[in-house]
Design an enzyme around this catalytic site. Structure first.
Site, PDB file in Angstrom:
ATOM      1  N   ASP A   1      90.997 115.025  -9.542  1.00 47.71           N
ATOM      2  CA  ASP A   1      91.082 116.168 -10.390  1.00 47.71           C
ATOM      3  C   ASP A   1      89.930 117.046 -10.083  1.00 47.71           C
ATOM      4  OD1 ASP A   1      91.766 117.927 -12.386  1.00 47.71           O
ATOM      5  OD2 ASP A   1      91.712 116.589 -14.055  1.00 47.71           O
TER       6      ASP A   1
ATOM      7  N   GLU B   1      91.957 122.594 -21.921  1.00 44.93           N
ATOM      8  CA  GLU B   1      90.958 121.243 -21.803  1.00 44.93           C
ATOM      9  C   GLU B   1      89.469 121.679 -22.354  1.00 44.93           C
ATOM     10  OE1 GLU B   1      90.687 120.091 -17.605  1.00 44.93           O
ATOM     11  OE2 GLU B   1      91.674 121.790 -17.081  1.00 44.93           O
TER      12      GLU B   1
HETATM   13  C1  BGC Z   1      90.506 126.704 -13.036  1.00 47.66           C
HETATM   14  C2  BGC Z   1      91.317 125.252 -13.664  1.00 47.66           C
HETATM   15  C3  BGC Z   1      90.514 124.049 -13.503  1.00 47.66           C
HETATM   16  C4  BGC Z   1      89.151 124.085 -14.136  1.00 47.66           C
HETATM   17  C5  BGC Z   1      88.474 123.072 -14.128  1.00 47.66           C
HETATM   18  C6  BGC Z   1      89.217 126.411 -13.771  1.00 47.66           C
HETATM   19  O1  BGC Z   1      88.141 127.504 -13.250  1.00 47.66           O
HETATM   20  O2  BGC Z   1      90.906 127.569 -13.275  1.00 47.66           O
HETATM   21  O3  BGC Z   1      92.473 125.336 -12.994  1.00 47.66           O
HETATM   22  O4  BGC Z   1      91.328 123.036 -14.205  1.00 47.66           O
HETATM   23  O5  BGC Z   1      88.427 125.335 -13.703  1.00 47.66           O
HETATM   24  O6  BGC Z   1      87.136 123.154 -14.736  1.00 47.66           O
HETATM   25  C1  BGC Z   2      92.732 119.737 -15.087  1.00 45.44           C
HETATM   26  C2  BGC Z   2      94.306 119.268 -14.326  1.00 45.44           C
HETATM   27  C3  BGC Z   2      94.805 120.627 -13.531  1.00 45.44           C
HETATM   28  C4  BGC Z   2      93.718 120.650 -12.442  1.00 45.44           C
HETATM   29  C5  BGC Z   2      94.167 122.083 -11.731  1.00 45.44           C
HETATM   30  C6  BGC Z   2      91.994 120.431 -13.709  1.00 45.44           C
HETATM   31  O1  BGC Z   2      90.727 120.873 -14.695  1.00 45.44           O
HETATM   32  O2  BGC Z   2      92.359 118.628 -15.561  1.00 45.44           O
HETATM   33  O3  BGC Z   2      95.187 118.967 -15.150  1.00 45.44           O
HETATM   34  O4  BGC Z   2      95.844 120.146 -12.825  1.00 45.44           O
HETATM   35  O5  BGC Z   2      92.654 121.190 -13.412  1.00 45.44           O
HETATM   36  O6  BGC Z   2      94.252 123.208 -12.234  1.00 45.44           O
END
Ligand code: BGC
Ligand code: BGC
Length: 650
Positions: free
Chosen positions: A340, A537
């Site tokens: 990830d 998230e």
């Molecule tokens: C991105 C997300 C990624 C996240 C992780 C963001 O800046 O746009 O895709 O999942 O950072 O921390």
């Molecule tokens: C998320 C993933 C996601 C990735 C790419 C991460 O922060 O946990 O689910 O696929 O970013 O955007």
């Protein structure tokens, strides 16, 4: 040790007699735990790597495909091996790296030849429409074909409820709503439509589906999960994989690579903390979280993403016991495992160390490394002292065999380049057929919790109707996170129909629809559309599941008017209704319906019968913030306001 400690942890799973998908019970763990580990409560701790107590080595590193079946095909394995034999160590290391489009330009790609490029949430072309996406992706693809061996990149993006990053794409209900609809065929058709929209922009890989059962609704990713039961996660997850990949990866039109995520621990962390710690022993992990991966591997998912979570202090990204011994050997997963976003950096101080620990544990591709292109050199310099060349070769063969299945190693461009790609993208993205499918999904995802005096369905010839609440006319709010931006956003962020617009269209010409009580007498009904505003998230983790006081106030004022009050809850998780449970005459949960808000009116006015059923226990009170109290059906102390599987009909 079994009964008492498990009861304390709140995962005593009792039997149940409901429909299979809503089965409140996780099936008892199969007797696969070997006697050595079963004998120890803290089994994983016995295998931690000296000096790295948060990591566990696999019994032997992953260096070959399992003998499970013919996916990837023998021909693709052979093709992958041919390429691998011609590659320099640096080229192999590069295949194992996935760079962000924010980290590298197309003109740098030929020299670097990374395995993959991704768009993180919200990371797209400056002009956000399908044509510009297609042109951008085509530029990356074309550049990768100009590398020494001409191996194309995989371009990945999160299409978790439709092609969410792309303005104008159809946004389907988030998976929690599809769990409520409860129909694997619907999930498969939606995944197919999503794949068509994704493929139309030249993208070959989506980081979906999330196949964790969400066990604690305080988790901000609850809506990305199909529901709280292992059965829902497994059944719907497999359907999504079939829809995205098609009958077989690479066969048939618009087959894109799916990614089952996040292995393993998601959904079961203490207090629902994202990327938190899971307090389960191996048997508990197997009963609750593994079944969905068994099904995903059976469905030939081509990639799996590791979880940010840890289990009793051991980080999944460097847990060889789970990534290699269980996923790759026992389940026989022959695709590749992607880490990830920047997760390997968290494993240990020192980038090389985290990288070595995770690759040895079974990670095959590293997502968005903080040091970007430097990660390629970093992997190369680990070999052979800290990572064996055999492990690197295995990772590369897994990645290339999947590229072969997708037809990327055939020498033919998978998608037209540049401007012709842009021209080709138009038809599928945001098509009328997909909008109709999304509206059907909205209708079928709604769950009616209350219907006093048969308030619903509403008559469409009421003299006046009032529609209030923060989610009545806000497209961004009804789409939720992972829409246009990573965390989503309020407002008219894309193309679609708000819930209010859908209501307006559903009523007859003689009905006046007002956005506020305006003193014009008691309306025929008040529809209060309340609930959550967008999050994703971590930012979406909550301590309390209570409705916002302002929402309660909206309903209170509506009720004071004397009109019947229909409450529509737009939400990514079950919320504690408090006084609203009594004040409302009818309550409909709309989850995060996405761009086709008219599906809500279809049920409110009786054009469609409500058929949705709760994919979660609906809590009576907020869980205490300091302790994991049971919140799921089958758990000892669960005392829901509405049980899992509940949903009224009319
Ligand atoms: C991105 C997300 C990624 C996240 C992780 C963001 O800046 O746009 O895709 O999942 O950072 O921390
Ligand atoms: C998320 C993933 C996601 C990735 C790419 C991460 O922060 O946990 O689910 O696929 O970013 O955007």
């Amino acid at each position: 040790m079994t009964a008492a400690p498990r009861a304390r942890r709140g995962i005593v799973l009792r039997g149940c007699g409901m429909l299979a998908l809503w089965a409140a019970c996780a099936r008892p763990a199969p007797a696969t735990v070997d006697s050595r580990s079963a004998a120890r409560a803290t089994d994983v701790l016995f295998q931690v790597i000296p000096g790295h107590p948060a990591c566990v080595a696999p019994s032997t590193p992953s260096t070959a495909f399992s003998g499970r079946d013919d996916f990837p095909s023998p021909a693709c394995r052979a093709r992958a091996a041919q390429f691998q034999a011609r590659m320099t160590l640096r080229e192999k290391a590069a295949q194992m790296v996935q760079l962000g489009r924010d980290q590298v330009r197309p003109d740098e790609i030929a020299a670097l030849s990374p395995g993959s490029i991704l768009s993180g949430g919200g990371s797209g072309p400056p002009i956000n429409d399908a044509a510009h996406w297609a042109a951008m992706v085509a530029d990356y693809h074309a550049a990768s074909r100009r590398s020494r061996l001409g191996i194309p990149i995989l371009y990945g993006a999160d299409a978790v409820h439709g092609h969410g990053n792309v303005r104008g794409a159809v946004i389907f209900p988030h998976p929690i709503g599809l769990g409520a609809a409860g129909d694997p065929d619907l999930v498969q058709r939606i995944a197919r439509a999503t794949a068509e929209e994704v493929a139309a922009t030249g993208i070959d890989w989506t980081f979906a589906p999330l196949i964790a059962p969400a066990r604690d609704a305080r988790w901000g990713r609850t809506y990305e999960s199909f529901g709280e039961t292992p059965a829902l996660a497994a059944e719907m997850g497999a359907a999504a994989i079939r829809g995205l990949q098609g009958p077989r990866l690479g066969q048939g039109p618009a087959s894109i690579l799916a990614c089952a995520k996040h292995f393993l621990g998601d959904g079961a962390t203490r207090l629902g903390v994202n990327a938190g710690d899971v307090d389960l022993d191996e048997a508990g992990m197997r009963a609750l979280l593994l079944p969905a991966y068994v099904r995903a591997v059976d469905a030939h998912v081509g990639s799996v993403m590791a979880s940010y979570s840890s289990v009793r202090g051991v980080r999944m990204h460097c847990n060889g016991r789970w990534l290699t011994d269980v996923l790759k050997r026992e389940l026989g997963f022959n695709g590749f495992v992607v880490s990830d976003w920047e997760a390997v950096e968290e494993i240990a101080p020192g980038y090389d160390t985290g990288l070595a620990l995770s690759i040895n544990a079974g990670i095959d591709m590293v997502m968005h490394p903080k040091i970007a292109a430097g990660a390629i050199d970093a992997i190369a310099r680990l070999v052979p002292e800290r990572v064996s060349e055999a492990r690197v070769d295995d990772a590369v063969r897994r990645i290339l065999a999947i590229k072969c299945e997708l037809g990327l190693l055939d020498g033919e461009p998978s998608s037209p380049a540049g401007e012709s790609a842009a021209a080709a993208s138009g038809a599928a993205v945001g098509s009328e057929a997909h909008r109709r499918l999304a509206r059907e999904a909205v209708r079928r995802s709604l769950v009616v919790l209350k219907n006093r005096n048969a308030t619903l369905p509403l008559r469409r010839d009421l003299r006046a109707l009032v529609v209030v609440g923060r989610n009545a006319s806000d497209l961004g709010n009804q789409c939720g996170g992972w829409t246009i931006d990573w965390q989503g956003a309020s407002g008219p962020i894309t193309v679609g129909t708000t819930i209010q617009e859908g209501i307006q269209r559903a009523v007859g010409a003689r009905t006046r629809v007002a956005a506020a009580l305006d003193g014009g007498g008691v309306p025929g009904a008040i529809i209060a559309v309340i609930g959550e505003t967008p999050y994703a998230e971590t930012a979406g983790d909550r301590k309390s599941l209570d409705l916002e006081p302002a929402d309660v106030e909206v309903v209170r004022r509506a009720k004071a008017s004397g009109a019947p009050v229909v409450v529509v809850v737009v939400t990514g998780r079950p919320l504690v209704l408090g006084p609203v449970a009594d004040l409302a005459d009818a309550i409909v949960v709309a989850w995060l319906p996405g761009s086709e808000g008219a599906g809500v009116a279809d049920v409110l006015f009786g054009d469609a019968h409500p058929t949705g059923r709760l994919p979660h226990d609906w809590p009576r009170v907020s869980p205490r913030s300091t302790a994991s109290i049971p919140v799921n059906a089958g758990e000892a102390a669960a005392d829901p306001l509405f049980p899992l599987g509940f949903g009224l009909r009319y």
